[in-house]
Design an enzyme around this catalytic site. Structure first.
Site, PDB file in Angstrom:
ATOM      1  N   GLU A 239      75.070  12.363  51.189  1.00 46.72           N
ATOM      2  CA  GLU A 239      75.976  11.925  50.108  1.00 46.72           C
ATOM      3  C   GLU A 239      76.882  13.069  49.645  1.00 46.72           C
ATOM      4  O   GLU A 239      78.051  12.856  49.331  1.00 46.72           O
ATOM      5  CB  GLU A 239      75.152  11.339  48.955  1.00 46.72           C
TER       6      GLU A 239
ATOM      7  N   GLY B 119      70.606  12.493  49.670  1.00 45.89           N
ATOM      8  CA  GLY B 119      71.591  13.222  48.854  1.00 45.89           C
ATOM      9  C   GLY B 119      72.379  14.244  49.664  1.00 45.89           C
ATOM     10  O   GLY B 119      73.515  14.568  49.300  1.00 45.89           O
TER      11      GLY B 119
HETATM   12  N1  DAK Z   1      61.971  17.039  49.215  1.00 48.68           N
HETATM   13  C1  DAK Z   1      61.018  17.997  49.065  1.00 48.68           C
HETATM   14  N2  DAK Z   1      60.516  18.733  50.084  1.00 48.68           N
HETATM   15  C2  DAK Z   1      60.997  18.496  51.315  1.00 48.68           C
HETATM   16  C3  DAK Z   1      62.006  17.510  51.556  1.00 48.68           C
HETATM   17  C4  DAK Z   1      62.497  16.770  50.432  1.00 48.68           C
HETATM   18  N3  DAK Z   1      63.478  15.856  50.535  1.00 48.68           N
HETATM   19  N4  DAK Z   1      62.265  17.488  52.875  1.00 48.68           N
HETATM   20  C5  DAK Z   1      61.461  18.424  53.438  1.00 48.68           C
HETATM   21  N5  DAK Z   1      60.704  19.035  52.495  1.00 48.68           N
HETATM   22  C6  DAK Z   1      59.715  20.096  52.681  1.00 48.68           C
HETATM   23  C7  DAK Z   1      58.447  19.538  53.342  1.00 48.68           C
HETATM   24  O1  DAK Z   1      57.604  18.965  52.363  1.00 48.68           O
HETATM   25  C8  DAK Z   1      57.867  20.811  53.941  1.00 48.68           C
HETATM   26  O2  DAK Z   1      57.272  21.562  52.907  1.00 48.68           O
HETATM   27  P1  DAK Z   1      55.777  22.201  53.086  1.00 48.68           P
HETATM   28  O3  DAK Z   1      54.906  21.090  53.473  1.00 48.68           O
HETATM   29  O4  DAK Z   1      55.990  23.210  54.205  1.00 48.68           O
HETATM   30  O5  DAK Z   1      55.492  22.820  51.760  1.00 48.68           O
HETATM   31  C9  DAK Z   1      59.113  21.592  54.386  1.00 48.68           C
HETATM   32  O6  DAK Z   1      60.196  21.047  53.633  1.00 48.68           O
HETATM   33  C10 DAK Z   1      59.437  21.402  55.872  1.00 48.68           C
HETATM   34  O7  DAK Z   1      59.509  20.010  56.127  1.00 48.68           O
HETATM   35  P2  DAK Z   1      58.682  19.317  57.317  1.00 48.68           P
HETATM   36  O8  DAK Z   1      57.418  20.054  57.593  1.00 48.68           O
HETATM   37  O9  DAK Z   1      58.569  17.867  56.977  1.00 48.68           O
HETATM   38  O10 DAK Z   1      59.679  19.540  58.532  1.00 48.68           O
HETATM   39  P3  DAK Z   1      59.828  18.619  59.823  1.00 48.68           P
HETATM   40  O11 DAK Z   1      60.684  19.379  60.765  1.00 48.68           O
HETATM   41  O12 DAK Z   1      58.503  18.148  60.315  1.00 48.68           O
HETATM   42  O13 DAK Z   1      60.617  17.327  59.321  1.00 48.68           O
HETATM   43  C11 DAK Z   1      62.373  16.151  58.095  1.00 48.68           C
HETATM   44  C12 DAK Z   1      61.952  17.467  58.828  1.00 48.68           C
HETATM   45  C13 DAK Z   1      63.729  16.421  57.443  1.00 48.68           C
HETATM   46  C14 DAK Z   1      62.531  15.029  59.109  1.00 48.68           C
HETATM   47  C15 DAK Z   1      61.294  15.799  57.056  1.00 48.68           C
HETATM   48  O14 DAK Z   1      61.052  16.955  56.241  1.00 48.68           O
HETATM   49  C16 DAK Z   1      61.719  14.689  56.178  1.00 48.68           C
HETATM   50  O15 DAK Z   1      61.654  13.520  56.541  1.00 48.68           O
HETATM   51  N6  DAK Z   1      62.060  15.029  54.913  1.00 48.68           N
HETATM   52  C17 DAK Z   1      62.343  14.075  53.895  1.00 48.68           C
HETATM   53  C18 DAK Z   1      63.699  13.432  54.095  1.00 48.68           C
HETATM   54  C19 DAK Z   1      63.977  12.460  52.994  1.00 48.68           C
HETATM   55  O16 DAK Z   1      63.394  11.372  52.964  1.00 48.68           O
HETATM   56  N7  DAK Z   1      64.761  12.914  52.048  1.00 48.68           N
HETATM   57  C20 DAK Z   1      64.929  12.239  50.758  1.00 48.68           C
HETATM   58  C21 DAK Z   1      65.990  11.240  50.865  1.00 48.68           C
HETATM   59  S1  DAK Z   1      65.987  10.334  49.372  1.00 48.68           S
HETATM   60  C22 DAK Z   1      68.037   9.354  42.367  1.00 48.68           C
HETATM   61  C23 DAK Z   1      69.244   9.569  42.982  1.00 48.68           C
HETATM   62  C24 DAK Z   1      69.287  10.019  44.252  1.00 48.68           C
HETATM   63  C25 DAK Z   1      68.128  10.258  44.946  1.00 48.68           C
HETATM   64  C26 DAK Z   1      66.925  10.066  44.340  1.00 48.68           C
HETATM   65  C27 DAK Z   1      66.864   9.620  43.055  1.00 48.68           C
HETATM   66  N8  DAK Z   1      68.001   8.829  41.030  1.00 48.68           N
HETATM   67  C28 DAK Z   1      68.629   7.526  40.863  1.00 48.68           C
HETATM   68  C29 DAK Z   1      66.856   9.201  40.228  1.00 48.68           C
HETATM   69  C30 DAK Z   1      68.210  10.685  46.295  1.00 48.68           C
HETATM   70  C31 DAK Z   1      67.181  10.434  47.118  1.00 48.68           C
HETATM   71  C32 DAK Z   1      67.153  11.027  48.425  1.00 48.68           C
HETATM   72  O17 DAK Z   1      67.870  11.934  48.787  1.00 48.68           O
END
Ligand code: DAK
Length: 267
Positions: free
Chosen positions: A114, A111
């Protein structure tokens, strides 16, 4: 409205929205989306605001996507509401009458990418990373990524990013045409504000017309787009700003655009 998940500031006609959940890397939860929507409505109604900048709090992240912890709790109906809200907000961002710059200061994932794609253009810091990692979560981009990314990068680059979920660097994003310019982190906002100030001095009517015609023209054939341009051009000519711009040229002075819609292109 009291803002807790964003910071909303306005200075000299430039509004800045800063996503402000740094502990969660500014991930988008429902509360943040509600505040973002409210700020966009406020901006749309305030003719003094000439440019919007969106950015993220902290040195690490613009927006790390939807809040994964929150979306896992949604039932299908709530997921539909969440998706509808996201599309609505991103549509409103894209269709805002004023120029919008994304100042991407770190991770722009899911997002986050996006949102950046719905802005008029993107400036990024050297540490920025872009990606649509949804495929790794077993889902697909849900806020327009499958539609806006191919339109901007071309179908094949977009497929590679969406099918692998890999992140790309700011430099790569610039070479793909996704990002206009890349700066050291500490210089990013200064560069963004310099461009924002330049645009804020232009005529509001002509900026709005140019944005509408470019955006609408991208979805139609060239001839239809050129006809839209003709209509918008005619309306611009009737505006106070056009009189001021042309008169200032003849009088060899800088124009002072009034910036009001004065009936032209209103609505
Ligand atoms: N959501 C919640 N918390 C998050 C997060 C996220 N997207 N990204 C990071 N955090 C949190 C981590 O859980 C961590 O929290 P604590 O454990 O300290 O409590 C804190 O932020 C720091 O993150 P990291 O410890 O993981 O930090 P690193 O430097 O090691 O890694 C990273 C950074 C950005 C590579 C990693 O955090 C990561 O991979 N994050 C997730 C990225 C991701 O997959 N994002 C989501 C994309 S999916 C929908 C419409 C749209 C969407 C969904 C539904 N409908 C149709 C219902 C959209 C979906 C998306 O955006």
């Amino acid at each position: 409205m009291d803002y807790e998940n964003i910071i909303f500031e306005t200075e000299q006609g430039i509004a800045t929205i800063t996503f402000n959940r740094p502990k969660a890397l500014n991930a988008l939860n429902n509360a943040l989306l509600d505040e973002f929507a409210h700020a966009l409505d406020t901006i749309a109604e305030d003719e003094k605001i000439r440019v919007l900048v969106v950015t993220g709090q902290g040195e690490k992240s613009f927006v790390a996507g939807a809040d994964i912890k929150e979306i896992t709790t949604l039932n299908p109906l709530e997921a539909k509401t969440f998706a509808g809200k996201g599309h609505d907000i991103i549509g409103r961002l894209q269709n805002l009458a004023i120029p919008v710059i994304a100042a991407v200061n770190g991770f722009a994932l899911g997002g986050g990418s996006e949102i950046a794609l719905a802005c008029d253009f993107i400036y990024a810091s050297e540490n920025a990373k872009f990606g649509l990692p949804e495929i790794s979560l077993g889902i697909i981009p849900g806020f327009g990524g499958t539609q806006r990314l191919p339109r901007l990068l071309g179908k094949n680059r977009a497929k590679e990013m969406i099918f692998t979920g890999d992140m790309i660097s700011a430099e790569e994003a610039m070479s793909y045409g996704m990002v206009n310019s890349v700066y050291p982190y500490e210089n990013l906002m200064e560069a963004v504000l310099k461009t924002a100030r330049k645009m804020a001095k232009k005529g509001r009517v002509s900026l709005r017309a140019a944005k509408q015609v470019i955006n609408a023209g991208m979805d139609v054939d060239l001839g239809s787009g050129c006809r839209m341009e003709c209509d918008a051009f005619a309306l611009c000519i009737a505006s106070e700003d056009a009189k001021e711009g042309t008169t200032a040229f003849i009088e060899k002075r800088k124009p002072e655009f009034c910036g009001t819609l004065s009936g032209t292109l209103k609505g």
